[in-house]
Design a protein around this motif. Structure first.
Motif, mmCIF file in Angstrom:
data_model
loop_
_atom_site.group_PDB
_atom_site.id
_atom_site.type_symbol
_atom_site.label_atom_id
_atom_site.label_comp_id
_atom_site.label_asym_id
_atom_site.label_seq_id
_atom_site.Cartn_x
_atom_site.Cartn_y
_atom_site.Cartn_z
ATOM 1 N N SER A 157 0.851 -1.189 0.000
ATOM 2 C CA SER A 157 0.000 0.000 0.000
ATOM 3 C C SER A 157 0.887 1.239 0.000
ATOM 4 N N LYS A 176 -3.183 4.115 -2.668
ATOM 5 C CA LYS A 176 -3.442 3.064 -3.654
ATOM 6 C C LYS A 176 -2.592 1.841 -3.337
ATOM 7 N N ASN A 177 -2.890 0.735 -4.014
ATOM 8 C CA ASN A 177 -2.152 -0.508 -3.822
ATOM 9 C C ASN A 177 -1.450 -0.915 -5.106
ATOM 10 N N GLY A 178 -0.315 -1.587 -4.957
ATOM 11 C CA GLY A 178 0.422 -2.054 -6.114
ATOM 12 C C GLY A 178 1.246 -3.280 -5.764
ATOM 13 N N PHE A 210 1.353 -0.779 -10.924
ATOM 14 C CA PHE A 210 -0.031 -0.439 -10.621
ATOM 15 C C PHE A 210 -0.901 -0.766 -11.830
ATOM 16 N N GLU A 211 -2.131 -1.195 -11.550
ATOM 17 C CA GLU A 211 -3.089 -1.424 -12.624
ATOM 18 C C GLU A 211 -3.956 -0.169 -12.765
ATOM 19 N N GLU A 213 -6.846 0.435 -13.774
ATOM 20 C CA GLU A 213 -8.241 0.322 -13.336
ATOM 21 C C GLU A 213 -8.356 0.533 -11.825
ATOM 22 N N ASP A 214 -7.278 0.196 -11.088
ATOM 23 C CA ASP A 214 -7.288 0.421 -9.645
ATOM 24 C C ASP A 214 -7.043 1.898 -9.314
ATOM 25 N N LEU A 215 -6.296 2.571 -10.170
ATOM 26 C CA LEU A 215 -6.008 3.987 -9.942
ATOM 27 C C LEU A 215 -7.178 4.865 -10.347
ATOM 28 N N PRO A 217 -10.776 3.891 -11.425
ATOM 29 C CA PRO A 217 -11.844 2.910 -11.694
ATOM 30 C C PRO A 217 -12.849 3.408 -12.734
ATOM 31 N N LYS A 222 -7.187 -0.369 -20.938
ATOM 32 C CA LYS A 222 -6.863 -1.702 -20.457
ATOM 33 C C LYS A 222 -5.583 -2.210 -21.113
ATOM 34 N N SER A 225 0.181 -1.605 -17.762
ATOM 35 C CA SER A 225 0.420 -1.330 -16.347
ATOM 36 C C SER A 225 1.223 -0.055 -16.211
#
Length: 247
Positions: A157, A176-178, A210-211, A213-215, A217, A222, A225
């Motif tokens: 995180s 955010k998470n990665g 990081f993706e 879509e997570d940063l 939404p 697509k 990364s």
């Protein structure tokens, strides 16, 4: 970096410049040269001694802080090297090399007579020191023993550290998470102590994947990364982040 200094992921900011030239106007090369000479003359590397009266320390961090301290409206109004010029000018005034009044008077002279010649260089020792600095560089890597809290493949995180003057953590990555993609060998210092932001001393640096879509939404392309090299202080285990949120 939380305000106008890093705008990744924000929308509706107007057209994006696609200028590919490093220098658009001749005066920009002089600003870059001044900045480079200042770094070379203040470097702690074993470089040739000179007669320069520049006795303080100037780094990339000082340049960035100078630009980031601008009023947000000025920040967007000025071009890239105009921000550099503002930061360098402010530094020279703050450190007593010139007064604001003297600088304004010189500026007025050149506005009134654009053909007026600029001071000529001529100190070979200074030139040699700058060239040697450019050749040898000044690596932030330090061969010190440090502990690595994360390994390749770990889910991490990103903290939302309290930044006041300067930070190296992009705003859109906070909270955010990665996933750890690379663990760089050795420890790395930063050019200055960023205070509550937490970097400066030698520490590990990780490349985090990081993706999108997570940063962002529902509003990201697509099949790609995003990667960011981040100092260890900016990372924590997801469990620690969850515990903070629960508290």
């Amino acid at each position: 970096m939380k305000l106008q200094h890093y705008l990744g992921g924000l929308e509706g900011l107007g057209p994006v410049s696609t200028e590919t030239r490093v220098f658009v106007e001749t005066w920009e090369t002089r600003i870059f040269g001044i900045h480079t000479a200042m770094m070379a003359l203040s470097s702690q590397l074993p470089l040739p001694r000179t007669s320069s009266t520049f006795t303080t320390v100037w780094t990339w961090a000082d340049l960035r802080k100078g630009a980031e301290s601008l009023n947000p409206f000025d920040y967007f109004k000025f071009r890239y090297y105009e921000k550099w010029l503002g930061g360098i000018s402010g530094y020279f005034i703050y450190n007593g090399y010139i007064t604001a009044k003297e600088l304004d008077a010189l500026t007025e002279e050149y506005y009134n007579d654009p053909s007026k010649s600029v001071p000529a260089a001529g100190d070979a020792a200074i030139d040699d020191r700058v060239v040697q600095y450019l050749v040898e560089g000044d690596s932030p890597k330090r061969d010190t023993n440090v502990s690595f809290d994360f390994a390749v493949g770990d889910f991490v995180s990103i903290k939302n550290v309290p930044s006041i003057e300067h930070t190296r953590l992009p705003g859109f990555l906070r909270n955010k998470n990665g996933t750890v993609e690379t663990v760089y060998d050795g420890a790395y210092v930063y050019l200055c102590d960023t205070g509550t932001d937490g970097i400066g001393a030698a520490m590990p640096v990780y490349c985090i994947r990081f993706e999108p879509e997570d940063l962002w939404p529902g509003n990201a392309e697509k099949n790609f990364s995003l990667y960011a090299d981040l100092y260890a202080h900016y990372l924590e285990a997801p469990a620690a982040a969850s515990a903070k949120q629960a508290a």
